[in-house]
Design a protein around this motif. Structure first.
Motif, PDB file in Angstrom:
ATOM      1  N   TRP A 171      33.567  25.529  51.207  1.00 21.68           N
ATOM      2  CA  TRP A 171      33.586  26.209  52.617  1.00 21.68           C
ATOM      3  C   TRP A 171      34.627  25.884  53.216  1.00 21.68           C
ATOM      4  CZ3 TRP A 171      33.244  23.014  57.424  1.00 21.68           C
ATOM      5  CH2 TRP A 171      33.175  24.104  58.601  1.00 21.68           C
ATOM      6  N   LEU A 175      37.347  28.903  54.820  1.00 17.45           N
ATOM      7  CA  LEU A 175      38.098  28.481  56.233  1.00 17.45           C
ATOM      8  C   LEU A 175      39.610  28.579  55.939  1.00 17.45           C
ATOM      9  CD1 LEU A 175      36.296  26.037  58.309  1.00 17.45           C
ATOM     10  CD2 LEU A 175      35.786  28.528  58.004  1.00 17.45           C
ATOM     11  N   MET A 178      40.693  32.148  55.059  1.00 20.80           N
ATOM     12  CA  MET A 178      40.718  32.974  56.298  1.00 20.80           C
ATOM     13  C   MET A 178      41.957  32.783  57.236  1.00 20.80           C
ATOM     14  SD  MET A 178      36.892  33.755  57.701  1.00 20.80           S
ATOM     15  CE  MET A 178      36.693  32.560  59.022  1.00 20.80           C
ATOM     16  N   TYR A 182      44.688  35.232  55.562  1.00 26.81           N
ATOM     17  CA  TYR A 182      44.637  36.735  56.130  1.00 26.81           C
ATOM     18  C   TYR A 182      44.876  36.670  57.655  1.00 26.81           C
ATOM     19  CZ  TYR A 182      41.839  38.041  52.057  1.00 26.81           C
ATOM     20  OH  TYR A 182      41.474  38.212  50.866  1.00 26.81           O
TER      21      TYR A 182
ATOM     22  N   LEU B 402      25.363  29.336  46.715  1.00 24.75           N
ATOM     23  CA  LEU B 402      26.413  30.135  46.943  1.00 24.75           C
ATOM     24  C   LEU B 402      26.738  31.012  45.789  1.00 24.75           C
ATOM     25  CD1 LEU B 402      28.966  30.364  48.723  1.00 24.75           C
ATOM     26  CD2 LEU B 402      30.057  28.902  47.088  1.00 24.75           C
ATOM     27  N   LEU B 403      26.235  30.833  44.564  1.00 23.01           N
ATOM     28  CA  LEU B 403      26.424  31.503  43.560  1.00 23.01           C
ATOM     29  C   LEU B 403      25.297  32.788  43.492  1.00 23.01           C
ATOM     30  CD1 LEU B 403      27.196  28.621  40.939  1.00 23.01           C
ATOM     31  CD2 LEU B 403      28.633  30.439  41.215  1.00 23.01           C
ATOM     32  N   GLY B 414      23.368  27.918  52.339  1.00 23.98           N
ATOM     33  CA  GLY B 414      24.354  28.308  51.236  1.00 23.98           C
ATOM     34  C   GLY B 414      23.952  29.585  50.877  1.00 23.98           C
ATOM     35  N   LEU B 417      26.150  31.877  53.383  1.00 24.39           N
ATOM     36  CA  LEU B 417      27.457  31.783  53.045  1.00 24.39           C
ATOM     37  C   LEU B 417      27.617  32.617  51.795  1.00 24.39           C
ATOM     38  CD1 LEU B 417      28.387  28.059  53.606  1.00 24.39           C
ATOM     39  CD2 LEU B 417      29.423  29.885  54.622  1.00 24.39           C
ATOM     40  N   ALA B 420      27.818  36.014  53.039  1.00 20.60           N
ATOM     41  CA  ALA B 420      29.134  36.051  53.820  1.00 20.60           C
ATOM     42  C   ALA B 420      30.401  36.431  52.835  1.00 20.60           C
ATOM     43  CB  ALA B 420      29.449  34.889  54.653  1.00 20.60           C
ATOM     44  N   LEU B 421      30.360  35.794  51.677  1.00 22.18           N
ATOM     45  CA  LEU B 421      31.310  35.759  50.811  1.00 22.18           C
ATOM     46  C   LEU B 421      31.155  37.239  50.147  1.00 22.18           C
ATOM     47  CD1 LEU B 421      33.575  33.809  49.741  1.00 22.18           C
ATOM     48  CD2 LEU B 421      31.986  33.436  47.552  1.00 22.18           C
ATOM     49  N   VAL B 426      35.141  36.749  54.566  1.00 15.85           N
ATOM     50  CA  VAL B 426      36.661  36.202  54.568  1.00 15.85           C
ATOM     51  C   VAL B 426      37.602  36.919  54.763  1.00 15.85           C
ATOM     52  CG1 VAL B 426      37.881  34.434  53.228  1.00 15.85           C
ATOM     53  CG2 VAL B 426      35.477  34.118  53.218  1.00 15.85           C
ATOM     54  N   LEU B 427      37.443  38.057  53.957  1.00 16.23           N
ATOM     55  CA  LEU B 427      38.549  39.129  53.976  1.00 16.23           C
ATOM     56  C   LEU B 427      38.413  39.895  55.394  1.00 16.23           C
ATOM     57  CD1 LEU B 427      40.210  40.610  51.658  1.00 16.23           C
ATOM     58  CD2 LEU B 427      38.366  42.437  51.753  1.00 16.23           C
ATOM     59  N   LEU B 430      35.390  37.786  59.494  1.00 17.84           N
ATOM     60  CA  LEU B 430      34.251  37.570  60.486  1.00 17.84           C
ATOM     61  C   LEU B 430      33.979  36.068  60.524  1.00 17.84           C
ATOM     62  CD1 LEU B 430      32.100  40.335  58.700  1.00 17.84           C
ATOM     63  CD2 LEU B 430      33.404  40.390  60.669  1.00 17.84           C
ATOM     64  N   TRP B 431      34.758  35.535  61.350  1.00 14.33           N
ATOM     65  CA  TRP B 431      34.563  33.673  61.124  1.00 14.33           C
ATOM     66  C   TRP B 431      33.145  33.324  61.642  1.00 14.33           C
ATOM     67  CZ3 TRP B 431      33.407  32.542  66.238  1.00 14.33           C
ATOM     68  CH2 TRP B 431      33.830  33.516  67.120  1.00 14.33           C
ATOM     69  N   VAL B 434      31.018  32.778  58.639  1.00 14.58           N
ATOM     70  CA  VAL B 434      31.431  31.639  57.715  1.00 14.58           C
ATOM     71  C   VAL B 434      31.355  30.410  58.429  1.00 14.58           C
ATOM     72  CG1 VAL B 434      33.242  31.146  56.336  1.00 14.58           C
ATOM     73  CG2 VAL B 434      33.123  33.714  56.574  1.00 14.58           C
ATOM     74  N   ILE B 435      31.807  30.244  59.592  1.00 21.55           N
ATOM     75  CA  ILE B 435      32.060  28.880  60.069  1.00 21.55           C
ATOM     76  C   ILE B 435      30.446  28.421  60.134  1.00 21.55           C
ATOM     77  CG2 ILE B 435      32.802  27.522  61.944  1.00 21.55           C
ATOM     78  CD1 ILE B 435      35.013  29.246  61.950  1.00 21.55           C
ATOM     79  N   GLY B 438      28.458  26.511  57.190  1.00 19.61           N
ATOM     80  CA  GLY B 438      29.126  25.573  56.721  1.00 19.61           C
ATOM     81  C   GLY B 438      29.319  24.264  57.649  1.00 19.61           C
TER      82      GLY B 438
END
Lengths: 347, 466
Positions: A171, A175, A178, A182, B402-403, B414, B417, B420-421, B426-427, B430-431, B434-435, B438
């Motif tokens: 995780w 971050l 990110m 990016y 996550l997998l 998980g 996330l 999100a992945l 991440v790309l 979109l914080w 993700v934040i 976790g």
């Protein structure tokens, strides 16, 4: 006596590994065989396409049946279940993991062992670098914490240890990507090197550039824990009588710390370093997937995504081997550093 | 050990525990988490998030990938938040057999960025016709949608202005835009961005917000007596939405994260409880029984010690596709090795105590000695290690999720996330997606780390584990 101890530990490790391989073979037997069966059917279909077109349908059916029989025999599928399990375990022990269904190595080979052998050094490179930096930072911070135990810095950094205790490294990796890859764009978001990879010295610079973010993440998560452990180890040593004796003799504090205390602290610290390396293999490995670092952990991601069972199993066997190998090496080093074990205890 | 002894022991322990500040802090955090589970329905806008996480109809009124509403507080650009408008003025007209009812909804728009969509909701019977229009602060009235409803005995109707009024709003925009040279495709321009912008040149290209009070008008033609339209309201999917925004499948992240609290606690506590119970019993038995039984148990223990946990769990999850209960069982099956070594060495000490000998002399059975006289002494240690196993269990479950191998009938951090992945959070930066999940994993881990380390500190002088 040390070599006797060594041999004993190695034989022990091997025994555990072999037992585990047998257990895994039994546990995953059904899945492995269904993959194998579909692979056989695939091969036979390929063969029939190449057949002489003048053959009659009966001949073709006969041929297919014959080939199927042959291949089943080749892969021991016609044997009773226990002998299949044993056969598979022996295959694994001789590093024959079979063929991948979809995935290929960078040279285009389908051999599972080749695919894994390609990834192995990268995982080792990433995690050993991170653990090395971890230990150096941990030593630096842990020594300071132990010297002034209960002080402000000791307390705040201990709280830090607890804060990151349950934080998933992947995780933090997300971050970090990110932000650094990016938002401010100073590091690449993942991979081993740029495409195409530069040659010569520039290659290593490029590799370092790509390694920075994953290593940074692992260190950010890891060094709190190692600092805390090193503090505990050092603290118990600093309370020993011989340290006080050294201090009363007027030996400078630096020398007491690095000369006397560190010598005793070395075995547990080395153990700790190796243990955290092992813990990475056992609990942190999928972290690679976030950074697309093409190591063993990333291989789990890809194998699951593409449902490539042989690669998944081969990867598991290799990870287990690495893990148990690490445990054995740990014992050997510990025995080497700790003279009580070297002599052989009870005798 | 009697219940009274246990109570007295617990009181002593509590008195010591109270003195460790971070331990208390951990307890408070744990209490807050439990409180969040209890008041869950009252603090989230979507209380069914846990059971309908993958039901797209439950989330369809939300905007896609909208940031949280509080970004407005830190930004110079004010974005319109999501909103439900129910208040309206209602009037009816009769023209022969046909009835025309009109509902006017007022919407105050002081923002810079318009909502993404305006959605009409209502319950209809028979075959009415629904006509939606909007009256802007500058006096323009734009007719947007005309939707005849096919005959039914009662159904919920949902009309999205953002989707169904592309032509109408575009035509309104082109009245003011000088389109020579640069032709703007109709599909590119959002209807709401035209509706909420000043009617002047640039309305399609560089829209300037038109602030003021808008009237959203729903006119409903009821051709026969039996036709009914009731329970009408509008939802606005804002360009900001909820406390933690939404993900790319329109799901409210705050609701999901809060729904994950109970699963995380369940996974962590149940796994730790089972694993530590097994581990402590195993260690004590190994110590007490001694001889070849001890050797055998130690070999089995070493076998389990040689298992790389996460890889094995991953492969087992990939192949057996377990649900959450099986997953907890699987984790317990490997986690129990943790306390065995310490417990065994402690058990070897306790075994030599005189009262154990006395119990033995009185003819107490092995199981009585182990469970009545030895294990109770180890309970404080068991609790301390249990607290430190909770975060590990949560992180392992999150890693497996996550997998993409998690139990798809529930929602865990998980899994959020994982989405999100794979959803490119991440790309695309979109914080808010993700934040929070976790952070909650980390917070939960921190809670139990505080409690565990505090207990460890109290037990430290007698029972050092490190």
């Amino acid at each position: 006596m040390y070599w006797k101890y060594c041999i004993k530990r190695i034989v022990y490790g091997l025994a555990i590994f072999i037992t585990l391989i047998f257990i895994f073979s039994a546990l995953f037997n059904t899945t492995m065989e269904s993959t194998l069966r579909s692979q056989i059917e695939e091969e036979i279909r390929g063969e029939t396409l190449k057949l002489d077109t003048r053959m009659t349908p009966e001949e073709i059916t006969h041929y297919i049946a014959e080939r199927r029989e042959f291949k089943r025999h080749l892969y021991h599928l016609d044997k009773p279940i226990w002998s299949r399990i044993v056969w598979r375990a022996i295959n694994v022990l001789s590093l024959d993991f079979g063929k991948a269904t979809i995935m290929r190595s960078s040279s285009g080979e389908a051999d599972v062992w080749t695919i894994i052998a390609e990834c192995l050094p990268r995982t080792v490179l990433l995690f050993t670098t991170a653990i090395f930096i971890n230990i150096v930072l941990g030593l630096w911070l842990g020594l300071r914490k132990a010297q002034k135990a209960g002080g402000l810095m000791d307390k705040t950094t201990s709280i830090g240890t607890m804060i990151v205790y349950g934080m998933p490294s992947w995780w933090l990796g997300m971050l970090v990507i990110m932000f650094f890859a990016y938002t401010i764009k100073i590091f690449p978001s993942g991979g081993l090197h740029s495409v195409p990879p530069p040659t010569g010295f520039a290659y290593y610079i490029d590799l370092l550039h790509h390694m920075t973010l994953p290593v940074l993440t692992l260190v950010l998560i890891g060094f709190w824990g190692s600092a805390f452990l090193i503090r505990n180890i050092m603290l118990s040593i600093l309370q020993e009588d011989y340290i006080m004796a050294a201090r009363t003799r007027g030996i400078p504090e630096r020398k007491v710390l690095y000369g006397h205390a560190m010598r005793t602290a070395a075995p547990p610290i080395v153990t700790m370093a190796l243990l955290s390396l092992l813990a990475s293999v056992g609990g942190n490995i999928i972290f690679e997937g976030i950074f697309s670092w093409p190591g063993l952990g990333n291989l789990y991601w890809i194998a699951i995504e593409q449902n490539d069972i042989p690669v998944l199993m081969g990867n598991l066997f290799i990870t287990t081997a690495l893990y148990i190998g690490g445990l054995v090496i740990l014992d050997l080093i510990y025995g080497f550093l700790d003279p009580r074990i070297k002599v052989g205890g009870k005798q | 050990m009697k219940w009274i002894d246990f109570k007295a022991g617990f009181r002593d322990f509590w008195n010591e525990f109270k003195r460790v500040k971070f331990g208390l802090f951990g307890l408070i955090l744990l209490f807050i988490f439990i409180l969040v589970i209890l008041i869950n329905p009252y603090i989230v806008p979507f209380p069914e998030a846990s059971s309908r996480w993958r039901d797209i109809t439950y989330w369809e009124d939300n905007p896609v990938s909208a940031p949280p509403i509080w970004v407005n507080w830190f930004s110079s650009i004010q974005r319109a938040p999501s909103l439900i408008i129910e208040e309206h003025t209602f009037s009816e007209e009769k023209m022969g057999k046909i009835k025309l009812s009109r509902a006017i909804f007022e919407y105050d728009y002081p923002y810079d960025l318009p909502p993404l969509d305006i959605i009409f909701h209502g319950y209809t019977k028979g075959s009415p016709v629904i006509m939606l229009s909007i009256e802007r602060p500058d006096g323009h009235i734009i007719e947007l949608v005309r939707r005849p409803i096919s005959k039914s005995d009662g159904k919920k109707v949902r009309v999205s202005i953002g989707k169904d009024s592309r032509i109408e709003s575009y035509n309104f925009g082109t009245k003011f835009e000088n389109l020579e040279g640069n032709r703007i495709e109709r599909e590119i321009v959002k209807p709401t961005s035209i509706l909420f912008s000043e009617a002047k040149e640039g309305i399609l290209v560089y829209p300037a917000p038109l602030r003021g009070t808008y009237k959203i008008i729903a006119e409903i033609i009821l051709p026969s007596k039996n036709d009914v339209v009731e329970d009408i309201y509008f939802t606005l999917s804002g360009s900001v939405s909820g406390w933690l925004g939404t993900d790319s499948s329109k799901r409210d992240i705050w609701s999901g994260v809060v729904a994950g609290v109970k699963w995380a606690l369940l996974i962590g506590l149940l796994t730790a409880l089972t694993a530590v119970s097994i581990g402590v019993t195993y260690g004590v038995m190994s110590a007490y029984l001694g001889g070849w039984k001890d050797s055998l148990m130690q070999r089995v223990f070493e076998l389990f010690l040689g298992v790389p946990l996460l890889p094995v769990l991953i492969v087992m999850s990939a192949i057996f596709k377990p649900n959450i209960w099986i997953m907890i069982l699987m984790m317990s099956c490997f986690f129990w090795v943790g306390p065995v070594k310490t417990v065994r060495s402690m058990g070897l000490q306790i075994k030599e105590e005189t009262y154990i000998e006395a119990a033995h002399a009185l003819g107490a059975s092995s199981s009585r000695i182990i469970f009545k006289h030895m294990i109770p002494i180890l309970i404080p240690y068991a609790f301390a290690s249990m607290a430190l196993y909770v975060p590990r269990a949560i992180v392992y479950e999150a890693s497996i999720s996550l997998l993409g191998l998690g139990d798809s009938t529930i929602v865990t951090w998980g899994q959020i996330l994982h989405d999100a992945l794979t959803g490119g959070a991440v790309l695309n930066g979109l914080w808010w997606w993700v934040i929070p999940p976790g952070l909650f994993i980390a917070l939960m881990g921190m809670t139990f780390a505080f409690i565990g380390f505090a207990m460890d500190k109290i037990l430290h002088p007698k029972l050092r584990t490190r």
